[in-house]
Write a protein that holds these residues in place. Structure first.
Motif, mmCIF file in Angstrom:
data_model
loop_
_atom_site.group_PDB
_atom_site.id
_atom_site.type_symbol
_atom_site.label_atom_id
_atom_site.label_comp_id
_atom_site.label_asym_id
_atom_site.label_seq_id
_atom_site.Cartn_x
_atom_site.Cartn_y
_atom_site.Cartn_z
ATOM 1 N N ALA A 26 0.838 -1.190 0.000
ATOM 2 C CA ALA A 26 0.000 0.000 0.000
ATOM 3 C C ALA A 26 0.879 1.249 0.000
ATOM 4 C CB ALA A 26 -0.909 -0.015 1.213
ATOM 5 N N SER A 64 -9.345 -11.316 5.784
ATOM 6 C CA SER A 64 -10.133 -11.428 4.564
ATOM 7 C C SER A 64 -11.447 -10.650 4.692
ATOM 8 C CB SER A 64 -10.409 -12.907 4.281
ATOM 9 O OG SER A 64 -11.195 -13.054 3.148
ATOM 10 N N LEU A 112 -10.716 -6.856 4.478
ATOM 11 C CA LEU A 112 -10.518 -6.420 3.094
ATOM 12 C C LEU A 112 -11.842 -6.334 2.344
ATOM 13 C CD1 LEU A 112 -7.285 -8.191 1.798
ATOM 14 C CD2 LEU A 112 -7.649 -5.764 2.200
ATOM 15 N N LYS A 113 -12.697 -7.323 2.512
ATOM 16 C CA LYS A 113 -14.009 -7.300 1.856
ATOM 17 C C LYS A 113 -14.822 -6.097 2.323
ATOM 18 C CE LYS A 113 -14.323 -12.249 1.123
ATOM 19 N NZ LYS A 113 -14.862 -13.513 1.617
ATOM 20 N N LEU A 119 -13.449 -2.947 0.656
ATOM 21 C CA LEU A 119 -13.814 -2.875 -0.764
ATOM 22 C C LEU A 119 -15.314 -2.671 -0.956
ATOM 23 C CD1 LEU A 119 -11.411 -5.606 -2.129
ATOM 24 C CD2 LEU A 119 -11.141 -3.122 -2.227
ATOM 25 N N SER A 144 -15.220 1.483 -4.223
ATOM 26 C CA SER A 144 -14.615 0.857 -5.401
ATOM 27 C C SER A 144 -13.451 1.710 -5.907
ATOM 28 C CB SER A 144 -15.659 0.697 -6.510
ATOM 29 O OG SER A 144 -16.171 1.967 -6.867
ATOM 30 N N ASP A 196 -10.317 4.749 -4.434
ATOM 31 C CA ASP A 196 -9.230 4.799 -3.457
ATOM 32 C C ASP A 196 -9.769 4.715 -2.027
ATOM 33 O OD1 ASP A 196 -7.389 5.125 -5.501
ATOM 34 O OD2 ASP A 196 -7.462 7.309 -5.403
ATOM 35 N N LEU A 209 -2.270 -6.068 0.473
ATOM 36 C CA LEU A 209 -3.302 -5.041 0.442
ATOM 37 C C LEU A 209 -3.480 -4.547 -0.990
ATOM 38 C CD1 LEU A 209 -2.391 -3.048 3.666
ATOM 39 C CD2 LEU A 209 -4.359 -4.533 3.309
ATOM 40 N N ASN A 210 -4.689 -4.185 -1.320
ATOM 41 C CA ASN A 210 -4.988 -3.713 -2.670
ATOM 42 C C ASN A 210 -4.185 -2.463 -2.994
ATOM 43 O OD1 ASN A 210 -6.930 -5.605 -2.018
ATOM 44 N ND2 ASN A 210 -8.459 -4.639 -3.299
ATOM 45 N N PRO A 211 -3.841 -2.279 -4.269
ATOM 46 C CA PRO A 211 -3.043 -1.115 -4.653
ATOM 47 C C PRO A 211 -3.786 0.213 -4.503
ATOM 48 C CG PRO A 211 -3.609 -2.425 -6.579
ATOM 49 C CD PRO A 211 -4.076 -3.184 -5.384
ATOM 50 N N ASN A 212 -5.106 0.178 -4.342
ATOM 51 C CA ASN A 212 -5.856 1.430 -4.171
ATOM 52 C C ASN A 212 -6.026 1.804 -2.696
ATOM 53 O OD1 ASN A 212 -7.682 -0.721 -3.754
ATOM 54 N ND2 ASN A 212 -9.418 0.592 -4.233
#
Length: 143
Positions: free
Chosen positions: A2, A92, A95-96, A99, A103, A105, A132-135
């Motif tokens: 991240a 998990s 993270l869900k 997100l 949708s 940053d 971690l997601n790139p956003n």
């Protein structure tokens, strides 16, 4: 990995801001020095500023915890919980939840984020084979 929030890259107007707090414990008995590798998250609390949704979960550390005066509160909280879950499941779910709230940053904000929280959160995700997601960006209230 991240990224940090930076003046050089403006965030999207629909950016989701999440204030979060981690509680963590050192699993080594009588260890007074801070070593990130020996620390595990035992509680995650977060609120999405944009819509008010909350996330809170008690985590069962993957290691045996020695009872010391410094960690007595943590152990009592774990014992009082009807359900506590391993980080693999909680991570998990977290993270869900992130997100689901955006949708675009996502900015994770905490006090002292760059000193401990960010590093420990990334380490816990690495321990379970997730990134971690790139956003996802980080912001520290101390800076």
């Amino acid at each position: 990995m991240a990224k940090f929030v930076s003046k050089n890259k403006p965030l999207h107007k629909d950016t989701c801001f999440v204030v979060y707090d981690l509680e963590y414990i050192n699993v080594r008995a009588n260890d007074t020095r801070f070593d990130l590798e020996n620390n595990y998250i035992w509680d995650i609390g977060a609120i999405c500023v944009n819509n008010g949704s909350c996330f809170n979960s008690i985590v069962t550390p993957n290691k045996f915890i020695y009872k010391t005066p410094q960690n007595e509160e943590c152990l009592q909280a774990l014992l009082n919980q009807k359900v506590s879950t391993q980080f693999k499941s909680i991570g998990s779910s977290f993270l869900k939840w992130l997100l689901y709230n955006s949708s675009r940053d996502i900015v994770l904000i905490s006090h002292g984020n760059f000193f401990i929280d960010k590093k420990l959160l990334e380490l816990e995700f690495k321990r379970i084979g997730l990134g971690l997601n790139p956003n996802i960006y980080f912001m520290d209230t101390l800076f």
